[in-house]
Design a protein around this motif. Structure first.
Motif, mmCIF file in Angstrom:
data_model
loop_
_atom_site.group_PDB
_atom_site.id
_atom_site.type_symbol
_atom_site.label_atom_id
_atom_site.label_comp_id
_atom_site.label_asym_id
_atom_site.label_seq_id
_atom_site.Cartn_x
_atom_site.Cartn_y
_atom_site.Cartn_z
ATOM 1 N N HIS A 293 41.944 35.348 40.811
ATOM 2 C CA HIS A 293 40.588 35.526 40.165
ATOM 3 C C HIS A 293 40.168 34.112 39.851
ATOM 4 C CE1 HIS A 293 41.532 39.758 37.870
ATOM 5 N NE2 HIS A 293 41.397 39.883 39.471
ATOM 6 N N LYS A 294 40.815 32.617 39.537
ATOM 7 C CA LYS A 294 39.970 31.807 39.541
ATOM 8 C C LYS A 294 40.587 30.659 40.541
ATOM 9 C CE LYS A 294 42.292 32.178 35.523
ATOM 10 N NZ LYS A 294 42.041 33.566 35.365
ATOM 11 N N GLY A 295 41.983 31.067 41.319
ATOM 12 C CA GLY A 295 42.274 29.909 42.114
ATOM 13 C C GLY A 295 41.567 30.940 43.713
ATOM 14 N N GLY A 296 41.579 31.797 44.232
ATOM 15 C CA GLY A 296 41.100 32.426 44.888
ATOM 16 C C GLY A 296 40.142 31.967 46.087
ATOM 17 N N PRO A 297 39.663 32.957 46.553
ATOM 18 C CA PRO A 297 38.604 32.560 46.946
ATOM 19 C C PRO A 297 37.218 32.915 46.413
ATOM 20 C CG PRO A 297 39.511 33.751 48.302
ATOM 21 C CD PRO A 297 40.606 33.711 47.351
ATOM 22 N N GLN A 298 36.317 32.807 46.602
ATOM 23 C CA GLN A 298 34.719 32.621 45.605
ATOM 24 C C GLN A 298 34.159 34.080 45.951
ATOM 25 O OE1 GLN A 298 33.891 30.829 42.545
ATOM 26 N NE2 GLN A 298 32.196 30.569 42.178
ATOM 27 N N ASN A 299 34.510 34.987 45.614
ATOM 28 C CA ASN A 299 34.436 36.218 46.226
ATOM 29 C C ASN A 299 34.602 37.646 45.526
ATOM 30 O OD1 ASN A 299 36.572 36.682 47.362
ATOM 31 N ND2 ASN A 299 36.152 36.909 48.827
#
Length: 548
Positions: free
Chosen positions: A477-483
């Motif tokens: 949620h925090k480190g993955g893609p901003q989508n």
């Protein structure tokens, strides 16, 4: 087009576009010497920045053999526990310490009560059930996991209140931790039985270590077979060809690079219970960082909304009858643990990330600690002002630009669904009672169905119980893609429990965890709405009704 790779009782089937993509990546991995290097435990496979972490995180490759010396001790310990009349096993653990034992015991059909929550209602129900027949496995790699420490303290208090003290109390606890952890020291001082785990195995790769085997064996599962199943697969892991784990890892990485970075996981007669939840943590926490990652989406079955359809979704069927465009995996549980661990490590190399760290997990922990300190005995808060909307039992806390003036829950949920960007996802995070409020899980398929009505295809929707998911998809949620778009659910509690020796209650801890994670999401500009249920049962019914 179909490709099938089989070895050691495991079969990986690839169909459709993933066949050619995986083949090209597999050949590159083979030319780079990855199979032999990984089987040998070479920490340089993920680049110079990962060497320090990887060099102490590859012990899982040898667990099929290195865990065998545990078996006689586990047999003796299980016999002692039964002789003491303790036939109810409670596991206090989070993430890698709880998910694998849950899979093992549910698959074996033996009872294990998993306590991976800070919800006071759920904890109270567990503590109040057959306490006189209960042995507690306290499981924490670091020895400082706040949830597990709280569970231990609550159980110690409950036993003492029941007149169970001294040597009798000491026999009620079995501690699993790494050598040198603060929990090891405290357990020895208390006279508890201590089983030390391999420190060179990370939590989410620890299924076949003491973390997976101790609680499962005490509950009555025959864990020796798991090691035998993994051992049967092990010889294939160093092979360039006929290596199903390499094929699976190449397929996962290749699919993500091609834009199919959501892994929809459905079971079709695998005979393995809850495997998707374990794989979810392994894959999401290992790959969700540096703005990249593979997001597992565990669905209810192959006919569930969101399993197929989107261009960014790669379907995976666990069990037989796979005939779609995606992946199919079959094999016994012990081998599948090792298969997916190896595949996830390979996918990390393909994506160019370190699959053994979790750099964004600590932030929510730090936020939780700060909120508890600031609360000083009061309920933590992160949302100032009045709710944006109140509908009977449900408060809606959200920024105006997300709810867009919605006047009822249906409109709020529609706004949330339509806010998900193309190739994005929706995450539901429920800080409720996993047992008493189980109906909340129906939100996942209902939101997926609603998104299919509102958009061309269903949006990938994940569901996580808080704080359990913080040790799983919370990293993604925090480190993955901003989508991603995030739906957090909190609720009023009918009762609360103090945490002995600490200045906070479980309710305060639960709220601090929820608000701490919400703060971490919003600080990154990730859209999030919080539904607070003034009455849990009524509030869940309202949310479900709004999606009907």
């Amino acid at each position: 087009m179909t490709s099938v790779v089989t070895a050691g009782g495991v079969s990986v089937t690839l169909r459709g576009a993933v066949v050619d993509r995986a083949a090209a990546v597999t050949e590159r991995l083979i030319s780079d010497g990855v199979p032999a290097a990984l089987a040998a435990g070479n920490p340089q496979l993920w680049g110079p920045g990962a060497v320090a972490e990887a060099s102490k995180r590859l012990g899982w490759l040898k667990l099929a053999e290195s865990s065998r010396p545990l078996l006689p001790r586990l047999a003796e310990l299980a016999e002692r526990v039964r002789a003491d009349g303790l036939d109810r096993v409670v596991l206090a653990g989070m993430g890698g310490s709880s998910l694998a034992p849950e899979v093992i015991t549910r698959t074996a059909g033996v009872e294990l009560t998993v306590l991976d929550t800070t919800d006071p209602q759920q904890v109270a129900a567990v503590v109040g059930d057959r306490l006189e027949r209960t042995v507690v496995v306290v499981s924490s790699k670091s020895g400082g996991t706040i949830e597990t420490d709280s569970h231990r303290r609550v159980f110690e208090g409950a036993f003492a209140a029941a007149g169970i003290t001294g040597a009798e109390l000491a026999r009620r606890f079995v501690v699993v931790t790494d050598p040198g952890s603060p929990l090891e020291e405290a357990a020895h001082q208390a006279g508890y039985t201590v089983v030390l785990a391999d420190p060179d195995v990370g939590g989410r790769y620890s299924a076949l270590s003491a973390f997976g085997l101790v609680p499962s064996a005490l509950a009555g599962a025959q864990v020796a077979g798991l090691l035998e199943e993994a051992a049967a697969l092990t010889p294939s892991l160093r092979q360039p060809y006929d290596n199903p784990a390499l094929t699976l890892g190449a397929a996962l990485g290749a699919s993500a690079l091609a834009g199919r970075d959501k892994l929809a996981i459905a079971d079709r007669g695998s005979g393995i219970a809850a495997f998707g939840d374990w794989a979810e943590q392994l894959i999401a926490e290992s790959t969700g960082k540096d703005g990249k990652g593979i997001l597992p989406v565990v669905v209810e079955g192959v006919d569930a909304p969101g399993f197929t359809g989107g261009e960014d979704v790669c379907p995976v069927v666990l069990g037989g009858g796979f005939d779609g465009d995606g992946l199919g995996v079959t094999g016994p549980l012990g081998a599948q643990f090792l298969l997916w661990e190896y595949a996830t490590a390979v996918a990390g190399r393909v994506l160019g990330i370190n699959p053994f760290d979790q750099p964004n997990v600590q932030e929510s922990k730090d936020n939780t600690a700060a909120l508890l300190r600031a609360a000083d005995g009061d309920a933590p808060t992160v949302v100032a002002g009045e709710p944006a909307l109140v509908v009977d039992a449900v408060e809606v806390h959200a920024p105006p630009e997300l709810v867009r003036g919605a006047k009822d829950l249906s409109a709020v949920l529609e706004a949330v669904v339509t806010a998900v960007p193309e190739r994005g996802y929706l995450a539901v995070m429920a800080y409720l009672d996993r047992m008493g409020d189980a109906a909340a899980e129906r939100l996942r398929p209902l939101l997926a169905e609603a998104s299919a009505r509102l958009r061309k295809t269903a949006v990938p929707v994940t569901f996580g119980w808080g704080p359990r998911f913080l040790h799983s998809t919370g990293q993604y949620h925090k480190g993955g893609p901003q989508n991603g778009v995030f739906v957090q659910i909190t609720g009023e509690c009918a009762e609360d429990l103090p945490v002995p020796g600490k200045p906070y209650t479980l309710r305060q801890l639960q709220l601090a965890q929820a608000f701490g994670d919400l703060r971490a999401l919003r600080s990154r500009g990730r859209p999030a709405v919080r539904f607070h249920l003034r009455d849990r049962a009524a509030g869940v019914r309202q949310l479900l009704s709004a999606l009907a």
